[in-house]
Design a protein around this motif. Structure first.
Motif, short mmCIF file in Angstrom:
data_model
loop_
_atom_site.label_atom_id
_atom_site.label_comp_id
_atom_site.label_asym_id
_atom_site.label_seq_id
_atom_site.Cartn_x
_atom_site.Cartn_y
_atom_site.Cartn_z
N VAL A 331 1.12 -1.42 0.20
CA VAL A 331 0.14 -0.29 -0.24
C VAL A 331 0.75 1.51 -0.18
O VAL A 331 0.48 2.18 -0.53
N ALA A 332 1.76 0.99 0.65
CA ALA A 332 2.75 2.24 0.83
C ALA A 332 2.91 2.53 -0.70
O ALA A 332 3.45 3.67 -1.00
N SER A 333 3.92 1.85 -1.16
CA SER A 333 4.08 2.18 -2.87
C SER A 333 3.04 2.43 -3.16
O SER A 333 2.76 3.91 -4.23
N PHE A 334 1.66 2.40 -3.19
CA PHE A 334 0.58 3.11 -4.18
C PHE A 334 0.03 4.05 -3.53
O PHE A 334 0.08 4.85 -4.74
N LEU A 335 -0.10 4.65 -2.61
CA LEU A 335 0.59 5.61 -2.14
C LEU A 335 1.46 6.85 -2.55
O LEU A 335 0.99 8.36 -2.82
N GLN A 336 2.70 6.44 -3.02
CA GLN A 336 3.69 6.70 -3.81
C GLN A 336 3.22 7.78 -4.77
O GLN A 336 3.13 8.17 -5.96
N ARG A 337 2.88 6.65 -5.70
CA ARG A 337 2.76 6.96 -7.07
C ARG A 337 0.80 7.29 -7.07
O ARG A 337 1.61 8.28 -7.98
N ILE A 338 0.31 6.98 -6.85
CA ILE A 338 -1.53 7.99 -6.78
C ILE A 338 -0.75 9.50 -6.35
O ILE A 338 -1.58 10.38 -7.08
N GLY A 374 -7.41 2.03 5.69
CA GLY A 374 -6.52 2.92 6.00
C GLY A 374 -4.79 1.97 6.29
O GLY A 374 -3.86 2.70 7.85
N PHE A 375 -4.96 0.83 6.23
CA PHE A 375 -3.42 -0.05 6.49
C PHE A 375 -2.41 0.48 5.46
O PHE A 375 -2.66 0.75 4.16
N VAL A 376 -1.11 0.54 5.81
CA VAL A 376 -0.08 1.06 5.75
C VAL A 376 1.06 -0.07 6.22
O VAL A 376 0.40 0.20 7.75
N GLU A 377 1.93 -0.33 5.60
CA GLU A 377 2.88 -1.06 5.68
C GLU A 377 3.86 -0.70 7.12
O GLU A 377 4.67 0.74 6.84
N ASP A 378 4.50 -1.50 7.80
CA ASP A 378 5.76 -0.51 8.14
C ASP A 378 6.96 -0.53 7.87
O ASP A 378 7.26 -2.08 6.46
N ALA A 379 8.14 -0.47 8.00
CA ALA A 379 9.22 0.00 7.65
C ALA A 379 10.37 -1.25 8.72
O ALA A 379 10.23 -0.02 9.67
N THR A 380 10.16 -2.30 7.86
CA THR A 380 10.86 -3.57 8.85
C THR A 380 12.19 -3.87 8.59
O THR A 380 12.58 -4.05 7.16
N PRO A 381 13.74 -3.56 8.78
CA PRO A 381 14.98 -3.32 8.51
C PRO A 381 14.77 -5.23 8.88
O PRO A 381 13.97 -6.06 9.81
N PRO A 382 15.29 -5.91 7.55
CA PRO A 382 15.33 -7.23 7.23
C PRO A 382 16.24 -7.86 8.79
O PRO A 382 17.00 -7.90 8.76
#
Length: 710
Positions: A331-338, A374-382
């Motif tokens: 979803v985060a990527s989609f928000l950036q693109r739109i 309203g969901f957005v992913e966490d930014a989680t380091p591997p």
């Protein structure tokens, strides 16, 4: 602007030029709210969507500090994940710095040696660079880090979420800790990010070992009209190209495709349909990218086809439409693109999804369902970046080559707590012993030096290949005369020369090129334009989808549609998919037995990582496990008696090294895997493939059974 506002705390020259040169009636909320944290010296995370003014939020108060506090060059380093983004930012930051009489310079792999020599001799106030170039400066014999960096006071990290999601983030944190030690004082750290689900954790992560106060700046978003989102099913890339060529003629359209090969093939088809098309992705040459992005920014009736590189804030002017082929994975990527649309007054945000097959349609529908919740992913380091510790040990040894690196104090370069995590550094004695035994490192008189094995492996071009935190294919530069078109990997050249239907030709920049000569030693390919079809292939495979997205896809199959415009084609295809997959219910898993081909498919909707672990734990069925997908596990031979409990067959104490057999790519993708022992590499891969919440869900969810008669 009121004198009582934070605006009044900016340097007077900035205040004057913001109003009179830029013509801004006011600062945006983010830009206003960021002034006090920056001026106070706090670490900060500034959150806003694409085109939300994050760059100005950081640089205006930072320039104020440079001017008011008399900071000497080099004062600030501005780090971004893409060279193209830095190139794009340079003119804007040069203008802003000029308002206060300061200078900005650019340093990355495309910057020539003469420009670098000038920067070393006369450092700028702000330096734009990448993490890899920053580390190259630290190990360079041409640059004295003790002279170049001591005045450094702050670091701005743009698109920090893009770093945090991968090993480049761990690499960056370690380089910043080393840089802090070189400077001899703490560095203010400012992260700029799109919306993430875990801002507190992300800010703590980028702050590293520094004890400074941390502040998140995330003002409420401006109230805007609901975006116009349409989901369509077109069935093929050819149909997508035809539709794009006919829709919105006269407008500027940005088309996202989530693979470089897909970008090239779609651009080629659009060009054959006489569409004015441009191409942008990471394997194009610098001049080719700039030409395409500049031409697109200045044109009107045109299309630019791009990978996620144009998701990260590169300015290509005002857009009318964003079109997505398939679906992004987050979803985060989609928000950036739109967010690339709707910037002009009176314009609206919009996105058109074109699904080429059933899988893409289902993924897009699931993604849009999550977005509306309203969901957005966490930014989680591997987790567990032990291989990055090996890379950093080698780089640090090169950095300290003149005086030697004391074997008993090298860990101090990584801060406290250590930048790569305490669990990683607990393994450092064993890693160091192994690297010494295999001659990756050499020890003499208590000092560490680079080993002969490392010199043979990476010594060319001043160890530059060692600076990257990720693996990459062997790339060949494609040239038309002296003009660089871009680069292609081994895979493309293999496909080109295996083609027996015509002369060898490759596809790059949306055009076909006849291959005239390959200089295998220098990795150069000479080409000329051709009208015939070209081949292209880049490494990469399926993307592991998150548990949340897979669960949303299950909800779509169970009958939940996203509240967007679904074309009649999309509605019909979704109805067909649901008919073909009966019995799907939210909150459960489904075992489908197909008597016609004697197979069992366990629809877990848990994601690829969880399904790999579940397949590894199905010890009694191990010889019959077939395909593992994001949504299901395929069992090739129906050997289970009716009513057998698949969950009960899971070996909960099983040897998860079986995962390595099922997913060998998890080890191959690790930078410097060859420097580790097999057990170390396997441990990293197993920990990174783990998805405990998803596995727990499957183990505890009810299982439904559906039998398809033969």
């Amino acid at each position: 602007m009121s004198d009582e506002s934070p605006f009044s705390r900016l340097h007077p020259s900035l205040q004057y030029h913001i109003v009179n040169t830029l013509g801004w009636p006011s600062l945006r909320p983010l830009q206003s709210d960021a002034i006090d944290p920056v001026l106070a010296g706090d670490h900060g995370l500034f959150l806003a969507p694409t085109a939300g003014g994050k760059t100005e939020a950081a640089t205006f108060p930072m320039l104020t500090r440079i001017a008011n506090e008399g900071w000497r060059p080099l004062s600030v380093i501005y780090i971004a994940p893409l060279r193209a983004l830095l190139n794009n930012l340079l003119p804007r930051l040069e203008q802003y710095a000029g308002f206060t009489g300061h200078r900005v310079a650019l340093w990355h792999g495309d910057v020539g040696q003469s420009a670098r020599t000038k920067i070393i001799a006369e450092p700028p106030d702000i330096l734009l660079t990448t993490p890899e170039s920053l580390e190259a400066m630290l190990i360079s014999r041409r640059l004295n880090e003790g002279w170049f960096f001591p005045n450094l006071r702050a670091v701005i990290i743009d698109e920090v979420h893009a770093f945090a999601d991968g090993d480049r983030g761990w690499h960056l944190l370690s380089v910043l800790e080393r840089l802090t030690r070189v400077c001899g004082h703490d560095l203010q750290r400012i992260g700029l990010s799109a919306t993430v689900g875990n801002p507190e954790e992300l800010l703590g992560w980028i702050s590293g070992s520094s004890p400074a106060t941390e502040r998140i700046v995330n003002p409420p978003a401006d109230t805007v009209a609901e975006p116009e989102v349409t989901l369509d099913y077109v069935g093929s890339q050819e149909n997508a190209a035809r539709l794009i060529s006919q829709l919105h003629v006269g407008e500027k359209r940005l088309v996202f495709v989530d693979s470089r090969r897909g970008v090239e093939e779609l651009a080629s088809e659009l060009r054959q349909l006489e569409v004015n098309v441009f191409v942008s992705h990471g394997s194009l040459g610098q001049d080719e990218r700039r030409r395409a992005e500049t031409a697109f920014a200045e044109a009107s009736n045109c299309v630019i086809v791009a990978t996620s590189t144009l998701e990260l804030g590169i300015d290509v002017g005002d857009l009318d439409r964003v079109i997505q082929i398939g679906s992004p994975s987050t979803v985060a990527s989609f928000l950036q693109r739109i967010g690339r649309t709707g910037r002009r007054a009176g314009a609206s945000r919009n996105a058109l999804f074109l699904a080429l097959d059933e899988d893409q349609l289902l993924q897009a529908a699931g993604l849009l369902l999550l977005w509306q919740q309203g969901f957005v992913e966490d930014a989680t380091p591997p987790p567990f970046p032990l291989h990055l510790l090996a890379q950093q040990m080698l780089a640090l040894t090169l950095q300290e080559a003149d005086g030697g690196l004391p074997i008993d104090t090298w860990r101090e370069w990584f801060g406290s707590p250590p930048s790569l995590g305490s669990d990683v550094f607990a393994r450092s004695p064993a890693l160091l012993d192994h690297m010494l035994a295999e001659n990756w490192l050499f020890e003499d008189g208590g000092l560490l030096a680079i080993g002969d094995q490392s010199s043979r492996k990476w010594g060319g071009r001043h160890f530059m290949e060692l600076m990257a935190s990720f693996t990459s294919s062997r790339m060949y530069t494609v040239l038309q005369g002296r003009q660089e078109i871009g680069s292609v990997p081994d895979e493309t050249l293999v496909a080109v020369f295996e083609n027996k239907d015509g002369p060898p030709a490759l596809l790059l920049a949306g055009r076909s090129w006849k291959v005239n000569d390959v200089d295998w030693k220098r990795r150069r390919v000479q080409v000329e334009p051709t009208d015939g079809p070209g081949k292209v292939k880049f490494p990469g495979g399926g993307v592991p989808l998150s548990f949340d997205l897979c669960q949303a896809m299950q909800a779509v199959l169970a009958g939940h549609d996203p509240d967007v415009t679904l074309t009649q084609r999309a509605q019909r295809k979704l109805a067909e998919i649901r008919t073909d997959m009966p019995g799907i219910q939210v909150g459960s898993t489904t075992v489908v037995e197909d008597e016609a081909d004697d197979s069992i498919r366990w629809w877990t909707f848990a994601g690829l990582k969880a399904n790999l672990e579940l397949a590894a734990r199905l010890s009694p069925m191990r010889d019959h496990i077939g395909q593992r997908d994001n949504l299901y596990i395929n069992i090739n031979q129906r050997t289970l008696p009716p009513g057998t409990d698949l969950v009960g067959m899971l070996d909960r104490e099983g040897d998860l090294n079986e995962l390595i057999r099922l997913a060998p790519w998890a080890v191959r993708g690790l930078k410097l895997a060859q420097v580790l022992t097999d057990d170390m590499a396997h441990e990293i891969a197993v920990r990174r493939l783990a998805d405990e919440p998803a596995v727990d869900f499957v183990m505890n969810a009810p299982v439904r059974r559906v039998v398809i008669p033969g």
